[in-house]
Design an enzyme around this catalytic site. Structure first.
Site, PDB file in Angstrom:
ATOM      1  N   SER A   1       0.670  42.131  -7.756  1.00 12.03           N
ATOM      2  CA  SER A   1       1.872  42.272  -6.934  1.00 12.03           C
ATOM      3  C   SER A   1       1.848  43.467  -5.971  1.00 12.03           C
ATOM      4  CB  SER A   1       3.121  42.356  -7.810  1.00 12.03           C
ATOM      5  OG  SER A   1       3.179  43.599  -8.481  1.00 12.03           O
TER       6      SER A   1
ATOM      7  N   LYS B   1       6.654  49.333  -7.995  1.00 13.83           N
ATOM      8  CA  LYS B   1       6.929  48.681  -6.697  1.00 13.83           C
ATOM      9  C   LYS B   1       7.109  49.754  -5.629  1.00 13.83           C
ATOM     10  CE  LYS B   1       7.335  44.543  -8.594  1.00 13.83           C
ATOM     11  NZ  LYS B   1       6.183  43.681  -8.587  1.00 13.83           N
TER      12      LYS B   1
END
Length: 168
Positions: free
Chosen positions: A39, A77
């Site tokens: 990701s 993230k």
């Protein structure tokens, strides 16, 4: 015999001090994190290890944060929106407060997502993975924001694999 005992005690004391120091550093200053998925590619790959600084409390656009997603999982993230921002996603592009964000770090163009709008509340952040087409991030969560108190650390260095050591 007495000298040998003293030497062993000294070595044991040094070892205990080192262990206590290491424990305190990992408990209060640093955190290590394993990257389990793609990701965050191309910046971070599955299998990478990073170290984050727990003491950093100033979070800014583009920072990579490690945060507690739920009781069992920490996520990593990139910060896209700060408190008070309006994040828009349209035709595969991300807009912050009406201006398109220039993102050199993303893996590939995002598949078109039309008309999504997020208003980042006070004390919260909007985050996305760099590999937008393969990231479970703010866009998809029931509560799309990361609370400030859930931020564990700000990632600052990739330490593994050794050939890819890099300041983030």
């Amino acid at each position: 015999m007495r000298m040998m005992i003293l030497r062993l005690l000294k070595e044991a004391a040094i070892l205990l001090a080192f262990m206590a120091f290491t424990f305190l550093m990992t408990k209060y200053v640093f955190v290590n994190a394993y990257i389990p998925s793609e990701s965050m590619e191309p910046c971070l790959s599955a299998g990478d290890f990073v170290i984050g600084n727990r003491s950093v409390r100033e979070i800014d656009y583009g920072d990579i944060i490690i945060f507690q997603y739920d009781k069992a999982n920490c996520f990593i993230k990139r910060v896209i929106g700060l408190p008070g921002d309006i994040i828009g996603i349209n035709q595969g592009k991300v807009y912050r407060n009406g201006s398109e964000i220039k993102e050199e770090y993303i893996k590939e163009a995002m598949k078109s997502e039309e008309g999504k709008m997020f208003f980042v509340p006070e004390g919260k952040y909007f985050v996305m993975g760099d590999n937008r087409n393969h990231s479970f991030d703010s866009r998809y969560w029931d509560d799309p924001y990361v609370k400030k108190e859930k931020i564990v650390a700000k990632a600052f260095i990739r330490i593994w694999p050794i050939r890819k050591i890099k300041i983030l």
